[in-house]
Write a protein that holds these residues in place. Structure first.
Motif, PDB file in Angstrom:
ATOM      1  N   GLU A  31      87.765 -48.844  74.657  1.00 63.96           N
ATOM      2  CA  GLU A  31      86.612 -49.515  75.255  1.00 63.96           C
ATOM      3  C   GLU A  31      85.469 -49.658  74.258  1.00 63.96           C
ATOM      4  N   ARG A  83      79.868 -47.046  77.928  1.00 66.68           N
ATOM      5  CA  ARG A  83      79.611 -46.829  79.340  1.00 66.68           C
ATOM      6  C   ARG A  83      80.108 -45.450  79.701  1.00 66.68           C
ATOM      7  N   SER A 115      90.821 -47.328  85.207  1.00 58.56           N
ATOM      8  CA  SER A 115      91.465 -48.621  85.011  1.00 58.56           C
ATOM      9  C   SER A 115      92.844 -48.568  85.651  1.00 58.56           C
ATOM     10  N   PHE A 137      86.224 -58.965  81.097  1.00 59.72           N
ATOM     11  CA  PHE A 137      85.947 -57.580  81.481  1.00 59.72           C
ATOM     12  C   PHE A 137      85.332 -57.581  82.872  1.00 59.72           C
ATOM     13  N   GLU A 194      84.147 -54.957  86.264  1.00 58.99           N
ATOM     14  CA  GLU A 194      83.872 -53.578  86.662  1.00 58.99           C
ATOM     15  C   GLU A 194      83.151 -53.575  87.995  1.00 58.99           C
ATOM     16  N   ARG A 214      87.167 -50.291  86.232  1.00 61.17           N
ATOM     17  CA  ARG A 214      87.055 -51.271  85.145  1.00 61.17           C
ATOM     18  C   ARG A 214      88.412 -51.848  84.817  1.00 61.17           C
ATOM     19  N   LEU A 264      89.909 -47.980  77.579  1.00 62.26           N
ATOM     20  CA  LEU A 264      90.190 -49.171  78.384  1.00 62.26           C
ATOM     21  C   LEU A 264      91.218 -50.033  77.692  1.00 62.26           C
TER      22      LEU A 264
END
Length: 290
Positions: A10, A17, A22, A136, A138, A148, A286
């Motif tokens: 990520e 973040r 995920s 992306f 979320e 996410r 991610l």
């Protein structure tokens, strides 16, 4: 079993973040909590597979294809994008070069060309413009569970209805694997429902190895039930991170696991669980979902 794309941390793609869930990491924990811990918390390196490299190149080609004007998105244009896409993957991830030695490159690129060719049997990319590619997404659920993901493509109709498209470079799943595919689609649908106020009209998995499309039309009530499953799963992950208890869950999938050398079920010993101020949060790297 192989994944479709190489995982991208990520922090390499987005601003930092907090921890989140995920689809792939949720499935990891469901399948084997120890695998989740070694992959996410300990961040033990995993060698990329040839299938993952091939999938990454195909995804890069299709993303670049939709960067062209609609009228130019033909097979010839897509094939011309393959070698630049391979160069981009090789340069950004030097470790993949060893998987495709010079004497095997022609065969590797031929496999990519075949998969890209199958894509054109499934749809005509000259007839529409996607709303976005490699998107992306979320959301935070009402109980605070953070979600996410990265979606390969989002299309929006003239009526405003959203369709989610995800490319797979493997074959369409049998009944044993269909649950995993639907889990990923429901996850994306729930995030979009929570962020846009309504569920997407349709979600499609396009399997390029055999030219099959799996379609899912989400029902909001079903997604709200699925939301409770994700909340419970995230609560279990947080509790496991607080206690350090991530037990192995042996099964037939163990034969594909890169962590067997560290698993007690195979005579291995996991590294000491991090503790104190340096303890990592349960934050998945991610991945473009496989």
């Amino acid at each position: 079993m192989s994944v479709d794309v190489i995982g991208t941390p990520e922090t390499e793609r987005f601003a930092p973040r907090g921890p989140a869930l995920s689809p792939s990491r949720a499935i990891d924990f469901k399948q084997c909590p120890l695998k989740y811990r070694l992959r996410v918390i300990d961040q033990i390196p995993e060698p990329p597979s040839l299938a993952a490299v091939r999938g990454t190149v195909v995804h890069a080609v299709l993303e670049a294809l939709f960067g062209l004007p609609a009228a130019e998105r033909d097979v010839e244009a897509a094939l011309a994008l393959i070698e630049p896409a391979w160069a981009g993957v090789r340069d950004s991830r030097p470790e993949v070069a060893g998987l495709v030695p010079a004497e095997e490159l022609d065969g590797f690129l031929a496999e990519v060309r075949k998969l890209v060719g199958v894509y054109f049997r499934l749809e005509d990319p000259t007839g529409f413009d996607p709303e976005s590619c490699e998107t992306f997404i979320e959301a935070e659920l009402p109980d605070g569970t953070p979600l996410r993901g990265i979606v390969d493509r989002l299309d929006r109709s003239a009526a405003g209805e959203l369709t989610v498209i995800d490319y797979k470079t493997g074959r369409a799943p049998g009944l044993a694997y269909e649950t995993r595919a639907l889990f990923q689609l429901k996850f994306y649908a729930l995030v979009l429902l929570r962020t846009q106020g309504r569920a997407p009209a349709e979600l499609r998995l396009m399997y390029l190895a055999d030219g099959v499309t799996l379609t899912y039309r989400p029902d909001p009530e079903e997604l709200f039930r699925f939301e409770r499953i994700l909340s419970a799963l995230w609560a279990a992950i947080v509790t496991a991170a607080e206690t350090g208890e991530f037990p192995p869950s042996p099964g037939w999938m163990c034969q594909y696991c890169d962590f067997k050398r560290l698993c007690p079920e195979f005579g291995g010993t996991p590294p000491p669980f991090p503790s104190g101020e340096d303890e990592p949060r349960p934050e998945p790297a991610l991945l473009p979902e496989d």
